[in-house]
Each structure stands twice: as C-alpha cells, then as structure tokens.
Design a protein around this motif. Structure first.
Motif, PDB file in Angstrom:
ATOM      1  N   PHE A 254      -2.563  -0.059  -5.673  1.00  0.00           N
ATOM      2  CA  PHE A 254      -2.824  -0.753  -5.079  1.00  0.00           C
ATOM      3  C   PHE A 254      -3.572  -1.613  -5.063  1.00  0.00           C
ATOM      4  O   PHE A 254      -3.737  -3.141  -4.880  1.00  0.00           O
TER       5      PHE A 254
ATOM      6  N   SER B  89      -5.539  -3.012   2.978  1.00  0.00           N
ATOM      7  CA  SER B  89      -4.237  -3.530   2.879  1.00  0.00           C
ATOM      8  C   SER B  89      -3.197  -3.716   4.913  1.00  0.00           C
ATOM      9  O   SER B  89      -2.555  -4.592   4.947  1.00  0.00           O
TER      10      SER B  89
ATOM     11  N   TYR C 181      -8.524   2.113   1.129  1.00  0.00           N
ATOM     12  CA  TYR C 181      -7.668   1.371   0.647  1.00  0.00           C
ATOM     13  C   TYR C 181      -6.972   0.431   1.975  1.00  0.00           C
ATOM     14  O   TYR C 181      -6.346  -0.268   2.198  1.00  0.00           O
ATOM     15  N   GLU C 182      -6.398   1.963   2.718  1.00  0.00           N
ATOM     16  CA  GLU C 182      -5.569   1.614   4.502  1.00  0.00           C
ATOM     17  C   GLU C 182      -5.926   0.310   4.794  1.00  0.00           C
ATOM     18  O   GLU C 182      -4.893  -0.546   5.334  1.00  0.00           O
TER      19      GLU C 182
ATOM     20  N   TYR D 289       0.529  -1.828  -0.450  1.00  0.00           N
ATOM     21  CA  TYR D 289      -0.232  -0.034   0.006  1.00  0.00           C
ATOM     22  C   TYR D 289       0.380   1.359   0.381  1.00  0.00           C
ATOM     23  O   TYR D 289       1.570   1.080   1.015  1.00  0.00           O
TER      24      TYR D 289
END
Length: 401
Positions: A137, A92, A88-89, A7
C-alpha cells in the motif's frame, strides 16, 4: 474519507509474531483518538473538495506517520526498541499521496539518551524499510515518477527523510550512503549546532562551516534535497546562497506574525523563494500561533500560510504539518530536551497550551482539513494544485537526480 486508496489491511510488522519476535505496545486509535473535527462545508463545497482530493497530488513535506504508545510512560522503552509502527490504515483514510517521513529523528534514542547516532538512525531506517517491503500500500519513493504512480494507483509514496545532519559527523561520504539507503531529504542541522553549522537554538549563529559547504555541494551533486527548517538564520542564508539547487523549509511558519525562533523571518523566507525553494507550513502543537489566534488551531496555521503566500507568492508555499498518530503534546513534554522545545519558544508571547491542535490532530485529519479550508476560502483549482503538490514537484525536478 481517503479517496480511492487501495489499502489491503496490512498492519506494521505483521510478518512477525507479536509478543514473540518483538515487544508489543498498545497504540491509540489512528483516527478518533480525540473528537474529530472537519471544517463544515456546504454540499457544493463538499463535492468540490472530494474532486480536488481525487484529482491532484497531495504531498506532505514533513510528517511522522507512525503510532506512539497509548501510555506515554512507555515512550522511552518504545523508542529504544527501534521499531516504530507505521499507521497504514489511518494513512489510507487521508488525502495524502506522498509523505516525507522523518522517521525517529530527534527522538532516535535507541542506544543514547541524546540521540542522533549514526548506527541508531540506520537501525531505524532499515527497520522501517523492511516493514515497507512486506506490504504494497505504501511504496518507497525515490523519484517524482513514484509520486505520480502512487496517486494513480491509490497508494501512498513514502520519502525517507533525516531531519538533521549531526549523524554525518565529519564524513561527507555518509551523504551518499544515506542516499543509497533511500534518504531523499536531509536537514543541515536540527535545533542544536553540529559540524555543519548552527541550529535555531544557538545564541551565536556563525553560519555554515567549511564542512557544511562541502556537504551542501555533495547533496547537490547526489540529488538529495536540502532542508533548513531547524537551522539558524545566518546558516540558512549561507545554505541558500551556496546551493545550486532549490532549498526547502519543509515545516515552519512566519516569525513576523509570531515571534518564535522556530519560525522564519521574512528575509529568510524571501531568500528561499528567490532560489526556487518551497516553504511548508508547520502544524506541530504550539508552533504556528499568531497574535490574532494565540490558541493553536487550523485558523492560526492557515494564517501563517496566507502570510507567507502573500510574502513570497503562491508558487513557493506548500504544507509540512509535522503531525503523528498519538499524543503529540505529551510526546513534546517527554522529549522536551531532545526536541529543544523551550528554546524554540524563546521570544514568543505567552500562550495557552492545548491538549491537541483541533483540526490538525494527525496526518489524516490535517490533510482533509487543508483541502476543505482551501475550498471554503475559494482558492482556484490552479492554486490548490500548486500548494498541495505542484510546487514541491517543480522544485524536486530541479533537485533530485
């Protein structure tokens, strides 16, 4: 806790100016919105769980890996904007390599309070894919090779999915249009009936319509996976019978151990497996309860997994937790009508509502605890590989073009 995820810090829509180009909403923490819970393991089990997460492809057959506003009083305004934000984070930090992303689906109310409008779904799909194109990512998944690549490169492969086919109206060719836009799985109905057949909330299930037969045939020819999670029992049996490809029940459970329309009876589960299909176990709040575990938790969720595994065999079971980043119970309250919450629970025993499902609160926590539970209960590496992703990949190789 994510294993080898690459990421790079991208946040949804950061290619635009927040507050200027689009309306910004405050989101909750992706992980840690509520106290985190991870199944306790000993040192040897911890080591094995980490090795398994790194070694095998983990696919969620049904997920909503996006944020919902911290203030759910803003949820209708947020959805009307048509710009859901991928987490997204938080992703990850998960064990997931592949996510079947069901987009806004039953809450896609951009221009209509009832949802399921063709233009709205295309708006939602296009907006999300535009955001996806500005980062690297999460990759757009169109074939099994993309899943293998994501796992190898420490990324997440996202499969755009539409949960119900009401948007087709009477246009069979829309199957091809959706496929061209990247959609690789579609539900025949949501909980309500549409022009293809009956949803699970209908008291009279007339089975697949003439148009429904045409759509199943077209999906088979195009290479789009068929999902019957929200479909009525008779209509599901028709779909399984007529489809030349395996059929998925991407997010459900066993009605035999909790009497709810939202779950599937044994004969439907067996028919799905007999056709080579795969059944993903559901974890959205207040779905996979059991008489033994009437408070929704990872224990009741995995009781459904083991029941269905024993019924149809280890080769036909997987996971479709159907989780999100935000207050899922609050979202159900806000969209109770759109999501047919009340009718889905008809026939079930009384149960205590939980604020969130402990151990399965979001896609990150759920993915980690599923691996930990399988390790804790001494499943073999071979069987773990199958239920995390191997069974799904096998069925998709027979389905996708």
């Amino acid at each position: 806790m994510g294993i080898n995820k690459k990421y790079d810090g991208y946040e949804a829509y950061q290619y635009l100016e927040k507050g200027k180009d689009y309306k910004a909403f405050k989101f909750p923490k992706g992980v840690g919105r509520v106290p985190e819970y991870y199944l306790p393991l000993n040192a040897e089990q911890e080591k094995r769980a980490a090795e398994i997460a790194e070694k095998y492809i983990f696919i969620s057959l049904h997920e909503h890996p996006v944020f919902f506003p911290e203030d759910l009083g803003q949820i209708f305004e947020y959805n009307r904007e048509g710009r859901q934000a991928a987490a997204y984070e938080a992703l990850s930090k998960s064990y997931l390599d592949v996510v079947f992303d069901n987009l806004m689906d039953g809450t896609c109310t951009i221009s209509s309070k009832n949802g399921w409008k063709w233009n709205d779904v295309l708006h939602d799909l296009g907006m999300r894919l535009c955001d996806l194109a500005h980062q690297d990512f999460v990759i757009r998944c169109e074939k099994v090779d993309d899943m293998v690549r994501a796992h190898r490169e420490g990324k997440v492969a996202l499969v755009p999915t539409v949960e119900g086919a009401a948007i087709l109206e009477n246009e069979v060719e829309r199957v091809e249009i959706l496929y061209g836009f990247g959609v690789r799985m579609m539900g025949i109905t949501y909980s309500e009936a549409n022009s293809l057949g009956s949803g699970l909330k209908e008291k009279n299930d007339g089975g697949l319509t003439a148009l429904g037969y045409k759509v199943v045939e077209r999906m088979n020819k195009v290479g789009m996976a068929i999902d019957c999670s929200h479909v009525g029992d008779n209509t599901t049996m028709d779909v399984i019978e007529v489809s030349t490809k395996p059929v998925f029940l991407s997010h459900c459970g066993a009605r035999a151990i909790w009497n709810s329309r939202r779950l599937k009876p044994d004969h439907v589960l067996k028919a799905c497996a007999d056709k080579g299909g795969v059944i993903g176990i559901e974890a959205a709040p207040h779905t996979t309860l059991t008489v033994n575990n009437p408070e929704h938790s990872i224990d009741s969720f995995m009781e459904h997994f083991e029941y269905i595994k024993d019924l149809v065999g280890i080769d036909h079971v997987a996971f479709g937790p159907d989780t999100l980043y935000g207050d899922h119970v609050g979202l159900h309250h806000a969209f109770a009508s759109n999501l047919s919450i009340r009718s889905s629970h008809e026939g079930s025993a009384e149960f205590s509502e939980v604020e969130y499902v402990r151990g399965l609160e979001n896609p990150t926590e759920a993915s980690i605890n599923i691996v930990r539970w399988l390790v804790k209960h001494n499943y073999s590496d071979k069987d773990i590989e199958k239920v995390l992703g191997g069974n799904i990949i096998r069925a998709l190789k027979d389905t996708w073009i």
